[in-house]
Design a protein around this motif. Structure first.
Motif, mmCIF file in Angstrom:
data_model
loop_
_atom_site.group_PDB
_atom_site.id
_atom_site.type_symbol
_atom_site.label_atom_id
_atom_site.label_comp_id
_atom_site.label_asym_id
_atom_site.label_seq_id
_atom_site.Cartn_x
_atom_site.Cartn_y
_atom_site.Cartn_z
ATOM 1 N N ASP A 1 0.816 -1.222 0.000
ATOM 2 C CA ASP A 1 0.000 0.000 0.000
ATOM 3 C C ASP A 1 0.846 1.266 0.000
ATOM 4 O O ASP A 1 0.521 2.256 0.667
ATOM 5 C CB ASP A 1 -0.951 0.009 1.205
ATOM 6 C CG ASP A 1 -1.884 -1.181 1.218
ATOM 7 O OD1 ASP A 1 -2.320 -1.590 0.126
ATOM 8 O OD2 ASP A 1 -2.160 -1.703 2.304
ATOM 9 N N LEU A 2 1.938 1.271 -0.747
ATOM 10 C CA LEU A 2 2.730 2.481 -0.877
ATOM 11 C C LEU A 2 2.059 3.443 -1.852
ATOM 12 O O LEU A 2 1.236 3.041 -2.690
ATOM 13 C CB LEU A 2 4.135 2.135 -1.356
ATOM 14 C CG LEU A 2 4.988 1.326 -0.365
ATOM 15 C CD1 LEU A 2 6.313 0.930 -1.002
ATOM 16 C CD2 LEU A 2 5.226 2.114 0.912
ATOM 17 N N ASP A 3 2.425 4.732 -1.767
ATOM 18 C CA ASP A 3 1.723 5.730 -2.574
ATOM 19 C C ASP A 3 2.102 5.683 -4.046
ATOM 20 O O ASP A 3 1.406 6.254 -4.870
ATOM 21 C CB ASP A 3 1.978 7.135 -2.014
ATOM 22 C CG ASP A 3 3.465 7.515 -2.045
ATOM 23 O OD1 ASP A 3 4.299 6.603 -2.148
ATOM 24 O OD2 ASP A 3 3.770 8.716 -1.954
ATOM 25 N N ARG A 4 3.196 5.047 -4.404
ATOM 26 C CA ARG A 4 3.613 4.942 -5.797
ATOM 27 C C ARG A 4 4.051 3.507 -6.085
ATOM 28 O O ARG A 4 4.666 2.870 -5.237
ATOM 29 C CB ARG A 4 4.767 5.891 -6.087
ATOM 30 C CG ARG A 4 4.395 7.379 -6.057
ATOM 31 C CD ARG A 4 3.483 7.754 -7.223
ATOM 32 N NE ARG A 4 3.157 9.161 -7.209
ATOM 33 C CZ ARG A 4 2.160 9.701 -6.522
ATOM 34 N NH1 ARG A 4 1.411 8.935 -5.761
ATOM 35 N NH2 ARG A 4 1.916 10.994 -6.595
ATOM 36 N N PRO A 5 3.758 3.008 -7.304
ATOM 37 C CA PRO A 5 4.165 1.632 -7.645
ATOM 38 C C PRO A 5 5.598 1.549 -8.127
ATOM 39 O O PRO A 5 5.944 0.671 -8.912
ATOM 40 C CB PRO A 5 3.177 1.276 -8.768
ATOM 41 C CG PRO A 5 2.923 2.584 -9.447
ATOM 42 C CD PRO A 5 2.935 3.629 -8.358
ATOM 43 N N TYR A 6 6.440 2.459 -7.679
ATOM 44 C CA TYR A 6 7.847 2.424 -8.044
ATOM 45 C C TYR A 6 8.658 3.175 -6.994
ATOM 46 O O TYR A 6 8.145 4.052 -6.298
ATOM 47 C CB TYR A 6 8.093 3.028 -9.434
ATOM 48 C CG TYR A 6 7.592 4.440 -9.634
ATOM 49 C CD1 TYR A 6 8.458 5.523 -9.520
ATOM 50 C CD2 TYR A 6 6.258 4.697 -9.943
ATOM 51 C CE1 TYR A 6 8.012 6.814 -9.708
ATOM 52 C CE2 TYR A 6 5.795 5.984 -10.137
ATOM 53 C CZ TYR A 6 6.673 7.046 -10.019
ATOM 54 O OH TYR A 6 6.231 8.331 -10.199
ATOM 55 N N GLY A 7 9.923 2.789 -6.871
ATOM 56 C CA GLY A 7 10.786 3.400 -5.877
ATOM 57 C C GLY A 7 12.115 2.676 -5.801
ATOM 58 O O GLY A 7 12.426 1.810 -6.629
ATOM 59 N N VAL A 8 12.904 3.024 -4.776
ATOM 60 C CA VAL A 8 14.270 2.518 -4.659
ATOM 61 C C VAL A 8 14.557 2.194 -3.196
ATOM 62 O O VAL A 8 14.235 2.988 -2.303
ATOM 63 C CB VAL A 8 15.294 3.557 -5.162
ATOM 64 C CG1 VAL A 8 16.693 2.952 -5.181
ATOM 65 C CG2 VAL A 8 14.923 4.073 -6.551
ATOM 66 N N ILE A 9 15.168 1.024 -2.945
ATOM 67 C CA ILE A 9 15.563 0.635 -1.597
ATOM 68 C C ILE A 9 17.084 0.429 -1.556
ATOM 69 O O ILE A 9 17.651 -0.224 -2.425
ATOM 70 C CB ILE A 9 14.813 -0.635 -1.112
ATOM 71 C CG1 ILE A 9 15.234 -0.982 0.316
ATOM 72 C CG2 ILE A 9 14.997 -1.793 -2.056
ATOM 73 C CD1 ILE A 9 14.355 -2.025 0.975
ATOM 74 N N TYR A 10 17.713 1.033 -0.549
ATOM 75 C CA TYR A 10 19.169 0.975 -0.365
ATOM 76 C C TYR A 10 19.478 0.033 0.785
ATOM 77 O O TYR A 10 18.911 0.155 1.882
ATOM 78 C CB TYR A 10 19.724 2.363 -0.040
ATOM 79 C CG TYR A 10 19.639 3.354 -1.174
ATOM 80 C CD1 TYR A 10 20.782 3.778 -1.842
ATOM 81 C CD2 TYR A 10 18.404 3.872 -1.581
ATOM 82 C CE1 TYR A 10 20.710 4.687 -2.889
ATOM 83 C CE2 TYR A 10 18.324 4.788 -2.626
ATOM 84 C CZ TYR A 10 19.472 5.200 -3.266
ATOM 85 O OH TYR A 10 19.397 6.102 -4.305
ATOM 86 N N HIS A 11 20.389 -0.890 0.551
ATOM 87 C CA HIS A 11 20.799 -1.854 1.569
ATOM 88 C C HIS A 11 22.211 -1.516 2.026
ATOM 89 O O HIS A 11 23.176 -1.613 1.248
ATOM 90 C CB HIS A 11 20.766 -3.278 1.005
ATOM 91 C CG HIS A 11 19.431 -3.668 0.426
ATOM 92 N ND1 HIS A 11 18.395 -4.102 1.202
ATOM 93 C CD2 HIS A 11 18.983 -3.665 -0.865
ATOM 94 C CE1 HIS A 11 17.352 -4.376 0.426
ATOM 95 N NE2 HIS A 11 17.688 -4.114 -0.833
#
Length: 398
Positions: free
Chosen positions: A308-318
């Motif tokens: 349920d995030l506001d956008r169907p795209y993004g970036v995750i940093y590990h």
């Protein structure tokens, strides 16, 4: 890339850029009410979509003397926003010939960006060009070389660098708050499958040959333009060249890799099963960077870190200590992580230039800061926050 490296620019501009530009709506100049700064006379090339939006925003503070669009209806509609007399053209070269125009806004389809930018800087104009900067690596190299040769100030429209939440996010990552970054994962929804109508005669208001420009000639088809051009490899290239130009711009900024690129790229894709769009529907891309070693992925479709995030795209940093993500990447999405929402870099830490303008009365908050940064750099001749070196690296990854 130019007289200033990215690192030198950050070092010389950090003091001036350490605080946000907080401007009430009455400070910026408007037609009929001169502001404190000198006016920069603009010409607009391509005024549909973002081109029209950029022109309207910049017209609040600087005059627009000429509008060019290969669709006469779009040119006419854009001219209604200009209170003074404005000249209309369907050939951008007529705009570049004019000595009374200082700078141009380029909002044409993607396959025109590089050619028009090179011609504009050769004509002595500073440029604000929509992303992506180019559709091929050769085009990007040509733009970087031309900007260096003619000393132009060019801002590319990956405006996420002028969005305060993303400035805080990239500052958070750059200051090692989650440790050393080993992997970054981008997620995005699938590309669309298009229709397949027959070719037809172009509409009377459209100069089809001029719309094609540097692309191969082909008969007109309504799926090619206007907004759907991005679903064709020769004209746009799908979401990775569209939203990817925002997401990967922030990634290079956060990782301090504006002057660097991957040493290995692996990519696979699924072709469209039907329809005229020729981009891959699904994509799986891996970029490998060295010194330090970082693996970056693009999964389309990809798995978001939360539901349920506001956008169907993004970036995750590990990182070696924890992870962090943002949604979106342009003027949309943002950051919900409480560690980042109000993050301020430590006094002795890395201070990225903050070009965001906080103006609650404006519908253009993100674009306003990005535009304002360009105008200020035209006067100082410094590099803007999204300069062509970074934009070329970003587009090359896309």
């Amino acid at each position: 890339m130019s007289k200033f490296t990215r690192r030198e620019f950050l070092a010389t501009s950090a003091a001036a850029a350490a605080a946000p530009l907080i401007l009430p709506s009455g400070v910026l100049a408007r037609p009929g009410r001169p502001g404190a700064n000198d006016r920069i006379v603009l010409g607009a090339i391509g005024v549909g979509g973002m081109g029209n939006r950029n022109m309207r925003q910049m017209y609040e503070s600087h005059p627009v003397a000429a509008i060019c669009d290969v669709d006469s209806q779009r040119a006419d509609a854009a001219a209604t926003w200009i209170e003074e007399d404005v000249d209309l053209y369907n050939d951008y070269r007529r705009v570049l010939e004019r000595d009374d125009i200082d700078a141009v806004l380029i909002g044409s389809p993607d396959h025109w960006h590089a050619v028009q930018t090179v011609h504009a800087v050769e004509a002595g104009k500073d440029v604000y060009v929509e992303k992506p900067l180019c559709n091929t690596i050769e085009e990007g190299r040509a733009v970087v070389d031309a900007v260096e040769r003619y000393g132009a100030v060019v801002q590319v429209g990956s405006q996420g660098r002028s969005f305060e939440p993303f400035w805080r996010f990239c500052s958070f990552i750059r200051n090692g708050e989650i440790g050393d970054i080993k992997r970054v994962d981008c997620w995005h929804e699938r590309n669309p499958i298009g229709p397949n109508p027959p070719d037809e005669e172009p509409p009377e208001e459209l100069d089809w040959d001029m719309w094609l420009g540097p692309a191969r000639w082909r008969p007109y088809n309504p799926t090619y333009c206007h907004s759907t051009f991005r679903w064709f490899m020769e004209f746009g290239g799908g979401n990775i060249r569209d939203r990817g130009a925002h997401m990967l711009s922030l990634l290079l900024w956060a990782l301090d890799r504006d002057d660097d690129g991957p040493v290995k790229i692996t990519a696979t894709g699924t072709p469209a099963p039907e329809g005229r769009y020729d981009h891959p529907i699904e994509m799986d891309v891996t970029w490998e960077f060295k010194d330090p070693d970082i693996t970056v992925t693009w999964r389309q479709p990809g798995e978001a870190p939360e539901e349920d995030l506001d956008r169907p795209y993004g970036v995750i940093y590990h990182g070696t200590e924890s992870s962090a993500f943002h949604t979106g990447g342009d003027a949309t999405g943002g950051v919900t992580d409480e560690r980042i929402v109000d993050y301020e870099p430590p006094e002795d830490g890395v201070h990225l230039p903050l070009t965001a303008i906080i103006d609650e009365d404006s519908d253009f908050n993100v674009a306003r800061g990005h535009h304002y940064n360009w105008f200020e750099c035209i006067k100082t001749r410094e590099q803007p926050v999204m300069h062509v070196g970074a934009a070329h690296r970003t587009a090359s990854m896309c």
